[in-house]
Design a protein around this motif. Structure first.
Motif, mmCIF file in Angstrom:
data_model
loop_
_atom_site.group_PDB
_atom_site.id
_atom_site.type_symbol
_atom_site.label_atom_id
_atom_site.label_comp_id
_atom_site.label_asym_id
_atom_site.label_seq_id
_atom_site.Cartn_x
_atom_site.Cartn_y
_atom_site.Cartn_z
ATOM 1 N N LEU A 31 -9.325 2.976 -1.015
ATOM 2 C CA LEU A 31 -7.868 2.966 -0.884
ATOM 3 C C LEU A 31 -7.365 3.690 0.366
ATOM 4 O O LEU A 31 -6.510 3.135 1.079
ATOM 5 C CB LEU A 31 -7.214 3.526 -2.155
ATOM 6 N N PRO A 32 -7.848 4.886 0.702
ATOM 7 C CA PRO A 32 -7.372 5.511 1.944
ATOM 8 C C PRO A 32 -7.703 4.675 3.187
ATOM 9 O O PRO A 32 -6.951 4.670 4.158
ATOM 10 C CB PRO A 32 -8.096 6.857 1.990
ATOM 11 N N ARG A 33 -8.819 3.939 3.147
ATOM 12 C CA ARG A 33 -9.176 3.064 4.266
ATOM 13 C C ARG A 33 -8.139 1.943 4.392
ATOM 14 O O ARG A 33 -7.725 1.592 5.495
ATOM 15 C CB ARG A 33 -10.585 2.501 4.055
ATOM 16 N N LEU A 34 -7.703 1.404 3.254
ATOM 17 C CA LEU A 34 -6.637 0.391 3.297
ATOM 18 C C LEU A 34 -5.366 0.985 3.890
ATOM 19 O O LEU A 34 -4.645 0.302 4.627
ATOM 20 C CB LEU A 34 -6.365 -0.166 1.896
ATOM 21 N N TYR A 35 -5.094 2.251 3.602
ATOM 22 C CA TYR A 35 -3.903 2.899 4.163
ATOM 23 C C TYR A 35 -4.005 3.058 5.676
ATOM 24 O O TYR A 35 -2.994 2.984 6.373
ATOM 25 C CB TYR A 35 -3.673 4.255 3.496
ATOM 26 N N VAL A 36 -5.210 3.272 6.174
ATOM 27 C CA VAL A 36 -5.409 3.317 7.629
ATOM 28 C C VAL A 36 -4.972 1.987 8.227
ATOM 29 O O VAL A 36 -4.205 1.941 9.200
ATOM 30 C CB VAL A 36 -6.887 3.615 7.993
ATOM 31 N N THR A 39 -1.095 1.417 7.841
ATOM 32 C CA THR A 39 -0.291 2.191 8.782
ATOM 33 C C THR A 39 -0.186 1.472 10.122
ATOM 34 O O THR A 39 0.860 1.498 10.763
ATOM 35 C CB THR A 39 -0.895 3.597 8.968
ATOM 36 N N ALA A 40 -1.261 0.794 10.511
ATOM 37 C CA ALA A 40 -1.282 0.085 11.796
ATOM 38 C C ALA A 40 -0.588 -1.276 11.737
ATOM 39 O O ALA A 40 -0.236 -1.834 12.773
ATOM 40 C CB ALA A 40 -2.727 -0.093 12.255
ATOM 41 N N LYS A 52 -0.341 -4.628 0.727
ATOM 42 C CA LYS A 52 0.400 -4.145 -0.438
ATOM 43 C C LYS A 52 -0.205 -4.695 -1.734
ATOM 44 O O LYS A 52 -0.377 -3.956 -2.706
ATOM 45 C CB LYS A 52 1.873 -4.566 -0.362
ATOM 46 N N VAL A 53 -0.529 -5.976 -1.722
ATOM 47 C CA VAL A 53 -1.131 -6.605 -2.904
ATOM 48 C C VAL A 53 -2.505 -5.994 -3.184
ATOM 49 O O VAL A 53 -2.828 -5.647 -4.325
ATOM 50 C CB VAL A 53 -1.233 -8.136 -2.729
ATOM 51 N N ARG A 112 1.054 4.813 -2.137
ATOM 52 C CA ARG A 112 1.145 3.369 -2.322
ATOM 53 C C ARG A 112 2.590 2.928 -2.533
ATOM 54 O O ARG A 112 3.033 1.917 -2.010
ATOM 55 C CB ARG A 112 0.277 2.898 -3.503
ATOM 56 N N LYS A 113 3.338 3.727 -3.266
ATOM 57 C CA LYS A 113 4.748 3.406 -3.493
ATOM 58 C C LYS A 113 5.537 3.464 -2.187
ATOM 59 O O LYS A 113 6.443 2.658 -1.973
ATOM 60 C CB LYS A 113 5.345 4.344 -4.534
ATOM 61 N N SER A 114 5.187 4.406 -1.314
ATOM 62 C CA SER A 114 5.840 4.478 -0.003
ATOM 63 C C SER A 114 5.513 3.240 0.831
ATOM 64 O O SER A 114 6.403 2.664 1.464
ATOM 65 C CB SER A 114 5.401 5.733 0.757
ATOM 66 N N PHE A 115 4.246 2.844 0.844
ATOM 67 C CA PHE A 115 3.861 1.640 1.577
ATOM 68 C C PHE A 115 4.564 0.411 1.014
ATOM 69 O O PHE A 115 4.957 -0.487 1.759
ATOM 70 C CB PHE A 115 2.341 1.437 1.549
ATOM 71 N N GLU A 116 4.727 0.371 -0.300
ATOM 72 C CA GLU A 116 5.409 -0.748 -0.953
ATOM 73 C C GLU A 116 6.838 -0.897 -0.429
ATOM 74 O O GLU A 116 7.354 -2.001 -0.300
ATOM 75 C CB GLU A 116 5.408 -0.536 -2.475
ATOM 76 N N ARG A 117 7.464 0.244 -0.097
ATOM 77 C CA ARG A 117 8.834 0.244 0.437
ATOM 78 C C ARG A 117 8.852 0.142 1.964
ATOM 79 O O ARG A 117 9.898 0.331 2.580
ATOM 80 C CB ARG A 117 9.553 1.523 0.002
ATOM 81 N N ASP A 118 7.686 -0.122 2.562
ATOM 82 C CA ASP A 118 7.542 -0.202 4.028
ATOM 83 C C ASP A 118 7.851 1.122 4.725
ATOM 84 O O ASP A 118 8.275 1.151 5.874
ATOM 85 C CB ASP A 118 8.388 -1.331 4.622
#
Length: 150
Positions: A31-36, A39-40, A52-53, A112-118
């Motif tokens: 999951l943190p790798r997906l966040y990397v 973020t880009a 997001k999915v 994840r919730k923050s990413f969901e909201r862009d």
């Protein structure tokens, strides 16, 4: 069923705990790798929407249930008579690592919730460094359980 009866289930409980922890850790590494990558990715892009999915499914279908099972079987192990020497130091260090892993899990769920909201509240560099936290905690936990250095 009394607590003493748990001793007969010890090998099964231990196996199910280990299986749960392996599944939990697999997700915690990924999951943190997906966040990397997220973020880009530009907000609102097809790549961002796909991530997001992936993040939601990973968290809800694998990481959350695996953590719950790890906790359930771990508590069952702790309640099994003769498994834990409550005066041993390794036990406290292991539990500290496990609680920190659970807190990091909560941090990832909030992110994840923050990413969901862009929303991009952390940098790519932050997520690259955070990606190492589960590994460090896992090393601590495994050494405490297997080596029991104190």
């Amino acid at each position: 069923m009394t607590i003493d009866a748990l001793a007969g289930f010890y090998p099964w409980t231990k196996a199910l705990h280990l299986i749960s922890v392996i599944a939990w850790m697999a997700g915690m590494f990924y999951l943190p790798r997906l966040y990397v990558y997220h973020t880009a990715a530009p907000a609102g892009s097809g790549r961002s929407e796909m991530l997001k999915v992936m993040e939601r499914r990973l968290l809800r279908a694998i990481i959350n249930p695996a953590m719950a099972a790890a906790w359930l079987f771990g508590i069952t192990l702790v309640l099994t008579p003769g498994v834990i020497d409550w005066s041993a130091g390794w036990w406290h260090a292991k539990m500290t690592g496990f609680l920190l892993m659970s807190a990091f899990h909560g941090h990832l769920a909030t992110a994840r919730k923050s990413f969901e909201r862009d929303e991009r509240t952390r940098t790519e560099r932050y997520w690259r460094i955070a990606n190492e936290a589960p590994t460090v905690l896992m090393v601590l936990i495994v050494i405490m359980v297997i080596v029991r250095p104190f």
